[in-house]
Design a protein around this motif. Sequence first.
Motif, mmCIF file in Angstrom:
data_model
loop_
_atom_site.group_PDB
_atom_site.id
_atom_site.type_symbol
_atom_site.label_atom_id
_atom_site.label_comp_id
_atom_site.label_asym_id
_atom_site.label_seq_id
_atom_site.Cartn_x
_atom_site.Cartn_y
_atom_site.Cartn_z
ATOM 1 N N UNK A 118 29.662 75.071 53.019
ATOM 2 C CA UNK A 118 31.015 75.225 53.530
ATOM 3 C C UNK A 118 31.985 75.097 52.374
ATOM 4 N N UNK A 119 33.175 75.642 52.531
ATOM 5 C CA UNK A 119 34.126 75.629 51.429
ATOM 6 C C UNK A 119 35.542 75.497 51.962
ATOM 7 N N UNK A 120 36.422 75.038 51.066
ATOM 8 C CA UNK A 120 37.849 74.936 51.369
ATOM 9 C C UNK A 120 38.606 75.797 50.379
ATOM 10 N N UNK A 128 36.872 75.179 46.832
ATOM 11 C CA UNK A 128 36.062 73.964 46.663
ATOM 12 C C UNK A 128 34.860 74.036 47.597
ATOM 13 N N UNK A 129 33.658 73.955 47.030
ATOM 14 C CA UNK A 129 32.417 74.068 47.798
ATOM 15 C C UNK A 129 31.774 72.698 48.022
ATOM 16 N N UNK A 136 31.984 70.919 44.260
ATOM 17 C CA UNK A 136 33.026 71.085 43.269
ATOM 18 C C UNK A 136 33.757 72.401 43.447
ATOM 19 N N UNK A 137 34.651 72.671 42.498
ATOM 20 C CA UNK A 137 35.507 73.849 42.559
ATOM 21 C C UNK A 137 34.891 75.035 41.823
#
Length: 271
Positions: A118-120, A128-129, A136-137
């Motif tokens: 999942x990521x943001x 960001x993972x 990390x990014x």
Amino acid sequence: MTAPTLPTTMTDDSAAGFPEVEFGRSSDGFLAARVADTTFAMLPARDGRHYLATGWCIGRPISEWKLSDFHGRSGDLADEAAFRAKVAENAEHQREKRALGRRDIASTANTPWGPSQGATVYAEGVVCHSTAGHGGFHLSAERNRSVHSMLRARGGWYEEDEGWSIVAITFPNLFTSYERRCAERTIRDSWPDAWEAIFGTMLQPGESREKDRRAFEQEHAGDWIVVAATASDQQPGFVEVVATPGGRRGAGTEERRFLVPSDEYRMGRFR
């Protein structure tokens, strides 16, 4: 003596109504607070001290909370004012984070730490993972060119423990005030040479862990420094230590062993 009942305090962001902040006393009488789903407590430590404990999504009223509801530990607290300041800091962080509009997305991308779970998305090209063990990014090639050459990572991957701070100081508008303060501290501690070059300032003693470590090792290069220690089984009340010149390790390094009274043994900042 029964602890006084604290007034419930509510604060909110006038625009978003978020987050709600509540203070109170637990069933055990310790000071506690809730900021949205994040929970805090001021719990006793040794020698009359206290520390900040954290929890998540405690659905019950504060008056029913117990010590077992808290698992995280986030540093020492000097007094109640320090506790309230930490709670206020978190509320500010949550308000700013909400305003930034970060988006959570599904992701199966390959990362240096394994498959993404999942990521943001912080912004276009700044993602960001999260993985099973780390995270990390990842910066796009265009975004990565904005990173200072002394800190730039080939491929644009920046791990979550320290590397994230490089992303934060490069794109400060994508991070909260709290995150920016943490990032600046991390850069000073881990990459003092880069900090001094980027910001044109000389870090003084106490302002950088890494710079202080170098100074310590230079000052004590000829001294015997402990590299391992354990409570003595054969001499109760003593600590058995192994020391080497300058704290060096590796094949061929001379070692000496000492017995130190337990009440005299203290771990220093750098051994």
